[in-house]
Design a protein around this motif. Structure first.
Motif, PDB file in Angstrom:
ATOM      1  N   ARG A   1      -7.125  -0.654  -6.407  1.00  0.00           N
ATOM      2  CA  ARG A   1      -7.543  -2.001  -6.207  1.00  0.00           C
ATOM      3  C   ARG A   1      -6.657  -3.038  -6.833  1.00  0.00           C
ATOM      4  O   ARG A   1      -5.937  -3.952  -6.092  1.00  0.00           O
ATOM      5  N   GLU A   2      -6.795  -3.052  -7.906  1.00  0.00           N
ATOM      6  CA  GLU A   2      -6.066  -3.808  -8.934  1.00  0.00           C
ATOM      7  C   GLU A   2      -4.723  -3.753  -8.808  1.00  0.00           C
ATOM      8  O   GLU A   2      -3.919  -4.691  -8.892  1.00  0.00           O
TER       9      GLU A   2
ATOM     10  N   LYS B   1      -3.319  -5.109  -5.862  1.00  0.00           N
ATOM     11  CA  LYS B   1      -3.190  -6.552  -5.611  1.00  0.00           C
ATOM     12  C   LYS B   1      -2.095  -7.101  -6.571  1.00  0.00           C
ATOM     13  O   LYS B   1      -1.434  -7.832  -6.233  1.00  0.00           O
TER      14      LYS B   1
ATOM     15  N   LYS C   1       1.076  -6.507  -4.491  1.00  0.00           N
ATOM     16  CA  LYS C   1       1.272  -7.398  -3.605  1.00  0.00           C
ATOM     17  C   LYS C   1       1.962  -8.755  -4.184  1.00  0.00           C
ATOM     18  O   LYS C   1       2.725  -9.395  -3.332  1.00  0.00           O
TER      19      LYS C   1
ATOM     20  N   SER D   1       0.780  -1.100   0.175  1.00  0.00           N
ATOM     21  CA  SER D   1       0.028   0.163   0.094  1.00  0.00           C
ATOM     22  C   SER D   1       0.807   1.206  -0.080  1.00  0.00           C
ATOM     23  O   SER D   1       0.593   2.278  -0.623  1.00  0.00           O
TER      24      SER D   1
END
Length: 407
Positions: free
Chosen positions: A394-395, A398, A401, A317
């Motif tokens: 959000r994508e 992801k 991560k 993040s």
């Protein structure tokens, strides 16, 4: 009418260096004679003309007299009776006060060739102290020719110190100062420019925020050189050694300004120096009216350089926030310049100049991953407006991560 090649072209030819710009001085001529031969006038303050074919600058021999403060505070006298020697004596350094005719016969009334051989930057006359811009020019020449062993003559440094203490430097315009500073930062050894300014007291006048870094300690474990000022010089040196652009060199010079504000009782730690330094970076940016790209990168490097060093430890993040701050989607070059500025910071430490910096490739990879997230599938799912922005975020998170787990 006699025409002589003067200044840098003569100096660099004698040093065996490439000659790029050629300046000419014309003795024994009037403005009318120059115009009659097809020369085009360009000088507003004094008679300078462009050659009708080559476009090179030809100036009538002139004398000058101090009439006010600052760089522009001079009155000029140009006439056919001004001699070559009178024109040369108004120049800054002896190595710039030589002339040669078409047969390469040298006119050197102030021993510039001797000073070239002895590797000395020496003022031509006491009139040197009438022009404050010369403090920056001499420091710039010191940066340019340091690799050849040139140093500033003690008596010239003394005059520069007197100028620094006189208040004359404050009369320089931002534009004139920036022109010298930016050229000096692009020399082979820009750290010498900063050091010479410091040696004569000019750094404290022009950039007190940088001057304040000298004598401020840092933790020896991370900074074997300890002194923050010396670290800044080393980072600048690395940026030149690695042929970085002006934006990166400017950011390298200003990145640690916050450490000059740390209370002594907290030394050698500098908690939140990235945040406290931003107002100082902004002040220096505005003082010299630095170009927008230099201003932006300096502020971003000042704020986030410790993020760069800790890149491998950052949460996905935080990594995403960093990438968003740089707008890596539309401004990829700016993020690349941030990465190399961080690398120069890591290498600008005593004994660690050759250290590897895996954070660089890691950050480049993260930027590529974030940029690689496609928008089209989200549009096909019906996302639009602010919702599309959030879905895209959000994508990307992801994807980062997954990148972090596989790194």
């Amino acid at each position: 009418m006699q025409i002589y090649k003067v200044g840098g072209a003569v100096r660099d030819r004698l040093l065996g260096l490439p000659v790029t710009d050629v300046d000419w001085v014309v003795v024994g001529a009037t403005t009318e004679e120059m115009l009659a031969q097809g020369y085009r006038p360009v000088g507003a303050d004094f008679p300078v003309f462009l050659h009708p074919r080559t476009g090179e600058e030809y100036a009538l021999a002139r004398t000058e007299r101090k009439s006010g403060r600052g760089y522009g505070g001079f009155t000029f006298h140009a006439s056919p009776d001004v001699t070559l020697e009178e024109d040369l004596i108004r120049r800054d350094l002896t190595i710039n006060a030589m002339a040669e005719d078409e047969q390469h016969d040298l006119t050197d009334p102030y021993h510039g060739q001797r000073d070239l051989e002895e590797r000395i930057l020496r003022h031509v006359s006491p009139a040197f102290a009438e022009d404050p811009l010369r403090v920056l020019r001499v420091a710039r020449f010191a940066a340019r020719y340091a690799g050849l062993g040139f140093t500033v003559a003690p008596e010239t440094l003394k005059l520069m110190r007197q100028l620094s203490e006189s208040g004359e430097l404050e009369a320089l315009t931002a534009e004139r100062s920036w022109k010298e500073i930016s050229r000096a930062l692009m020399e082979d050894q820009p750290q010498v420019f900063i050091q010479v300014l410091r040696d004569c007291g000019a750094l404290n006048v022009l950039m007190p925020e940088v001057d304040a870094l000298f004598g401020v300690p840092q933790p020896e474990a991370h900074h074997p050189e300890i002194d923050t000022g010396l670290h800044t010089l080393s980072v600048l040196e690395q940026s030149a050694r690695h042929k970085q652009p002006l934006t990166v060199r400017w950011a390298c010079l200003l990145h640690d300004l916050g450490k000059g504000l740390t209370p002594e009782e907290e030394w050698p730690r500098h908690i939140a120096h990235e945040h406290t330094g931003l107002k100082l970076i902004k002040a220096v940016n505005e003082r010299f009216k630095a170009p927008k790209d230099c201003q932006e990168l300096a502020l971003l490097v000042g704020k986030y350089h410790t993020h760069g060093h800790r890149a491998l430890e950052l949460k996905a993040s935080t990594l995403l926030e960093l990438l968003q701050s740089f707008d890596v989607y539309r401004r990829p070059q700016r993020f690349e310049e941030f990465i190399v500025a961080c690398e120069m910071d890591a290498r600008g430490r005593k004994g660690l100049e050759q250290r590897s910096y895996p954070q660089a490739d890691y950050l480049r990879g993260a930027a590529n991953v974030a940029r690689g997230v496609a928008v089209q599938p989200l549009l096909e799912k019906g996302f639009k407006g602010p919702e599309l922005g959030e879905a895209l975020k959000r994508e990307r998170l992801k994807a980062l991560k997954a990148y972090k787990e596989n790194a």
